[in-house]
Scaffold this active site. Structure first.
Site, short mmCIF file in Angstrom:
data_model
loop_
_atom_site.label_atom_id
_atom_site.label_comp_id
_atom_site.label_asym_id
_atom_site.label_seq_id
_atom_site.Cartn_x
_atom_site.Cartn_y
_atom_site.Cartn_z
N SER A 190 -39.72 -7.34 0.86
CA SER A 190 -39.69 -7.57 -0.14
C SER A 190 -39.35 -8.87 -0.26
CB SER A 190 -37.82 -6.86 -0.47
OG SER A 190 -37.65 -5.32 -0.39
N ARG A 191 -40.17 -9.58 0.09
CA ARG A 191 -40.11 -11.05 0.11
C ARG A 191 -38.91 -11.81 0.60
NH1 ARG A 191 -44.43 -9.48 0.32
NH2 ARG A 191 -46.31 -10.34 -0.98
N LEU A 192 -38.19 -11.26 1.16
CA LEU A 192 -36.63 -11.10 1.06
C LEU A 192 -36.92 -11.91 2.81
CD1 LEU A 192 -34.49 -9.13 0.52
CD2 LEU A 192 -35.56 -11.25 -1.02
#
Length: 213
Positions: A190-192
């Protein structure tokens, strides 16, 4: 059938990274990740993007190969009279970027750059294949030439001149980058993504922190 660039996505989930996972010395941490990239047999694990700055303030980048991690610095070799060499002479600060997509990792390094001692450049130059040593004499790197035949002719001329022993050209040698900022990036879902930054402190030592992705 065409693919929209906006639709190209890759979710990352192989590993995690936190400041607690990292070594106190960022160069040692880099060596650990480099060793893991070598063990994983990723393509071109030592390839790094080198960014320099021209006299006009514009950045310039290219891929070079890392050839040593010693004395707290990262080393590579090139033609001192090339475009990057001239830019380094004028502004002795650079950035390096490594990307190992198979491990979902990136390392960004910024710092001061200086020439290696002549003895170190001599030693590495002597270890290169014969044709590469001749090539260092034949190529006036970054200079405009009329055609490939110019290189072929110059290589033949220097091959005749240096049949057995090829000395290191005075315009060719090594650089060492002394980092003052390093960032280790580990891809996450999730692009975290996980980002750990080291900043060299004036009093000595390093400040380590986590950055938002």
């Amino acid at each position: 059938m065409t693919t929209s660039l906006a639709d190209i996505r890759q979710d990352y989930a192989k590993q995690e990274l936190s400041p607690d996972d990292c070594l106190a010395d960022p160069v040692a941490q880099f060596q650990r990740w480099l060793d893991e990239a070598l063990q994983a047999k990723v393509p071109e694990p030592t390839a790094m993007h080198l960014a320099t700055v021209g006299a006009d303030g514009r950045p310039s980048g290219r891929i070079v190969l890392l050839k040593g991690v010693e004395a707290g610095g990262l080393q590579f070799f090139t033609n001192y009279q090339s475009r990057k060499g001239q830019q380094i002479d004028a502004t002795p600060f650079v950035s390096l970027t490594f990307f190992w997509p198979e491990l979902e990792r990136q390392v960004r390094i910024e710092g001061r750059i200086e020439k290696l001692p002549g003895e170190a450049s001599d030693q590495y130059f002597a270890s290169r294949p014969y044709a590469s040593r001749i090539g260092a004499w034949a190529s006036e790197q970054s200079q405009e030439i009329s055609g490939k035949s110019v290189l072929v002719t110059r290589a033949a001329e220097f091959g005749l001149k240096y049949v057995l022993h090829v000395p290191r050209p005075p315009h060719w040698g090594g650089y060492q980058v002394i980092p003052d900022r390093l960032e280790f990036w580990q891809g996450r879902p999730s692009r975290l993504h996980d980002r750990v930054q080291y900043l060299r402190q004036q009093a000595g030592g390093w400040q380590v922190s986590r950055l938002a992705p």
